[in-house]
Motif scaffolding. Structure first.
Motif, PDB file in Angstrom:
ATOM      1  N   ARG A  31     -53.258  32.035  -3.403  1.00  0.00           N
ATOM      2  CA  ARG A  31     -52.650  31.772  -2.109  1.00  0.00           C
ATOM      3  C   ARG A  31     -52.174  33.072  -1.456  1.00  0.00           C
ATOM      4  O   ARG A  31     -52.379  33.294  -0.263  1.00  0.00           O
ATOM      5  N   GLU A  32     -51.581  33.941  -2.262  1.00  0.00           N
ATOM      6  CA  GLU A  32     -51.131  35.244  -1.761  1.00  0.00           C
ATOM      7  C   GLU A  32     -52.315  36.065  -1.239  1.00  0.00           C
ATOM      8  O   GLU A  32     -52.223  36.707  -0.199  1.00  0.00           O
ATOM      9  N   LEU A  58     -55.062  34.986  -0.048  1.00  0.00           N
ATOM     10  CA  LEU A  58     -55.566  34.404   1.179  1.00  0.00           C
ATOM     11  C   LEU A  58     -54.656  34.730   2.362  1.00  0.00           C
ATOM     12  O   LEU A  58     -55.133  35.052   3.449  1.00  0.00           O
ATOM     13  N   VAL A  59     -53.347  34.677   2.132  1.00  0.00           N
ATOM     14  CA  VAL A  59     -52.414  35.025   3.204  1.00  0.00           C
ATOM     15  C   VAL A  59     -52.591  36.507   3.553  1.00  0.00           C
ATOM     16  O   VAL A  59     -52.566  36.895   4.722  1.00  0.00           O
ATOM     17  N   TRP A  86     -55.546  36.839   5.674  1.00  0.00           N
ATOM     18  CA  TRP A  86     -55.233  36.411   7.027  1.00  0.00           C
ATOM     19  C   TRP A  86     -54.528  37.548   7.779  1.00  0.00           C
ATOM     20  O   TRP A  86     -54.837  37.839   8.933  1.00  0.00           O
ATOM     21  N   PRO A 133     -56.834  30.831  10.623  1.00  0.00           N
ATOM     22  CA  PRO A 133     -55.896  29.754  10.270  1.00  0.00           C
ATOM     23  C   PRO A 133     -56.597  28.549   9.644  1.00  0.00           C
ATOM     24  O   PRO A 133     -56.096  27.964   8.695  1.00  0.00           O
ATOM     25  N   GLU A 134     -57.752  28.179  10.188  1.00  0.00           N
ATOM     26  CA  GLU A 134     -58.495  27.039   9.639  1.00  0.00           C
ATOM     27  C   GLU A 134     -58.859  27.284   8.179  1.00  0.00           C
ATOM     28  O   GLU A 134     -58.971  26.347   7.395  1.00  0.00           O
ATOM     29  N   LEU A 152     -56.940  28.883   6.059  1.00  0.00           N
ATOM     30  CA  LEU A 152     -55.732  28.613   5.270  1.00  0.00           C
ATOM     31  C   LEU A 152     -55.596  27.111   5.016  1.00  0.00           C
ATOM     32  O   LEU A 152     -55.262  26.677   3.913  1.00  0.00           O
ATOM     33  N   ILE A 153     -55.878  26.312   6.043  1.00  0.00           N
ATOM     34  CA  ILE A 153     -55.798  24.853   5.877  1.00  0.00           C
ATOM     35  C   ILE A 153     -56.839  24.397   4.851  1.00  0.00           C
ATOM     36  O   ILE A 153     -56.557  23.570   3.985  1.00  0.00           O
ATOM     37  N   GLN A 178     -58.014  26.074   2.404  1.00  0.00           N
ATOM     38  CA  GLN A 178     -57.521  26.465   1.082  1.00  0.00           C
ATOM     39  C   GLN A 178     -56.558  25.402   0.547  1.00  0.00           C
ATOM     40  O   GLN A 178     -56.617  25.033  -0.632  1.00  0.00           O
ATOM     41  N   GLY A 179     -55.693  24.906   1.406  1.00  0.00           N
ATOM     42  CA  GLY A 179     -54.748  23.873   0.997  1.00  0.00           C
ATOM     43  C   GLY A 179     -55.462  22.617   0.523  1.00  0.00           C
ATOM     44  O   GLY A 179     -55.093  22.033  -0.500  1.00  0.00           O
ATOM     45  N   ARG A 180     -56.504  22.213   1.250  1.00  0.00           N
ATOM     46  CA  ARG A 180     -57.272  21.041   0.811  1.00  0.00           C
ATOM     47  C   ARG A 180     -57.831  21.272  -0.578  1.00  0.00           C
ATOM     48  O   ARG A 180     -57.769  20.410  -1.444  1.00  0.00           O
ATOM     49  N   GLU A 221     -56.651  23.289  -2.848  1.00  0.00           N
ATOM     50  CA  GLU A 221     -55.547  23.284  -3.826  1.00  0.00           C
ATOM     51  C   GLU A 221     -55.221  21.870  -4.288  1.00  0.00           C
ATOM     52  O   GLU A 221     -54.946  21.643  -5.466  1.00  0.00           O
ATOM     53  N   ALA A 222     -55.220  20.931  -3.348  1.00  0.00           N
ATOM     54  CA  ALA A 222     -54.881  19.544  -3.701  1.00  0.00           C
ATOM     55  C   ALA A 222     -55.899  18.986  -4.692  1.00  0.00           C
ATOM     56  O   ALA A 222     -55.542  18.370  -5.694  1.00  0.00           O
TER      57      ALA A 222
END
Lengths: 254, 254
Positions: free
Chosen positions: A16-17, A19-20, A23, A30-31, A33-34, A36-38, A40-41
């Motif tokens: 995550r770090e 990826l940020v 960015w 930004p898309e 990052l979103i 990446q969150g998907r 992660e889940a």
């Protein structure tokens, strides 16, 4: 932020770090990052480790890349931010070309990603001056290289969008995806869907490629006998089983 | 980007656009975009609609807020970007105070979020000059208002971090979470975990609060009889069932 190595979710937090940071460097949108969150889940549901069906798909991916005439690895912002070195190493092992291919394309971002790949050891990265189009995609999303994705027989598309995956399959290519969502259109459409986290999947594919390099016949056999439907079923069964396990664990805790 | 209303995932894409806009406005941080992605993945598994157990939890949440002495709604960047109007409406219906409370706190971001909430109709929003601390949290993450979260008996914390949820529970408060991950620490620790998407959950809670407003006795009964463990089990069963259903659909498609 400094993350202690003892943290139970260390690897995930480091990604995550990264990826940020990507960015901040103008490599990740930004898309991304979103997205990446998907991932992660789904990775959380997988237990943040490579499940057995993914290993099978990764071996098939290695076999396809090794036996291809013109293998290409497609790289976008998230892939560059998370796994530039791993991608460069894999490209070398299977003699694949690397092409930067962005869903949200700007020339400045292509240039920054090429620079990052070069810093990771890549030579002659395609992407900056596209001279061909993937049929069936709109405007900038169709741009690619005649010597790269356009004429490739096998394309590895990590973290790719569904429309593009589908368009590449329609062109008759063998498309290998890396996507943590087993139900995404990308995973549903790819010839070899690898349902695993990127920074685990790419080194795994590379390791299998090293093993298979000496035995092309075995590589051809593995590429031929990979059973897509069975593999996907095994992945979904594993996910449902994990969900039950997480539930049981929760109950035991009270 | 203009999203056609006919798009099958219209609501989800509109939320994503709102969040990216919130990020452009300096309200949402990159970590917030990743968190949104995690939520999207779980919402996809839920079928992007409120499951029955979430409705039960939402009714209990409404009952708790209505019967509280000092209810507070905690708002962070993602909540402000996605549901400022909905939050203001709910606060009015249950006579709750609103407090801006950020995990990645900067005073500039607090100010921008307060401004956004005011534009959505909120009066006297807490957040800018915190005068108390939540015990057990480090430095800036502990900051809060004596008249707000600190002395609240019931706190609604949508999209909250696990540590903070836990710290508020330790303070003896009734904590209502809104989090799409039924297995997150937030969902596991909250007194009333609502496993639903924010922009569906807040209006649902508000609707139940309107219904229950006339009958405080019934509200108290609902607050008292909500069974956390049973509700969570029902959510996980529903998720496992959905996963099986998605798998069956995939098989039928071929």
């Amino acid at each position: 932020m400094k993350i202690p190595k003892s943290h139970p979710r260390y690897a995930s937090l480091v990604r995550r770090e990264k990826l940020v940071q990507g960015w901040r460097d103008g490599i990740v949108v930004p898309e991304g990052l979103i997205a990446q969150g998907r991932g992660e889940a789904f990775d959380y549901l997988l237990g943040e480790e490579t499940p057995a069906p993914a290993l099978v798909a990764e071996k098939a991916a290695a076999a396809h890349l090794l036996t291809a005439d013109r293998p290409v690895i497609s790289v976008n912002g998230n892939v560059a931010a998370l796994a530039s070195k791993e991608v460069v190493r894999l490209a070398r092992t299977v003699s694949a070309r690397i092409e930067v291919n962005l869903f949200h394309r700007t020339e400045a971002r292509v240039a920054r990603i090429v620079k990052k790949l070069r810093a990771a050891g890549a030579r002659d990265v395609l992407g900056p001056r596209p001279d061909a189009r993937i049929p069936g995609l709109e405007s900038r999303r169709a741009l690619c290289h005649r010597d790269g994705i356009y004429s490739a027989d096998v394309v590895l598309v990590p973290l790719e969008d569904g429309d593009r995956t589908e368009a590449l399959v329609r062109m008759g290519k063998t498309v290998i995806s890396v996507d943590l969502n087993p139900l995404s259109r990308t995973s549903q459409r790819a010839s070899v869907p690898v349902v695993d986290e990127l920074t685990r999947a790419i080194p795994n594919i590379e390791k299998f490629a090293r093993e298979l390099r000496a035995d092309r016949q075995e590589a051809r056999r593995i590429a031929r006998t990979f059973h897509r439907g069975g593999n996907q079923r095994a992945t979904l069964d594993y996910l449902a089983w994990r969900l039950k396990g997480l539930e049981a664990r929760r109950k035991r805790r009270g």
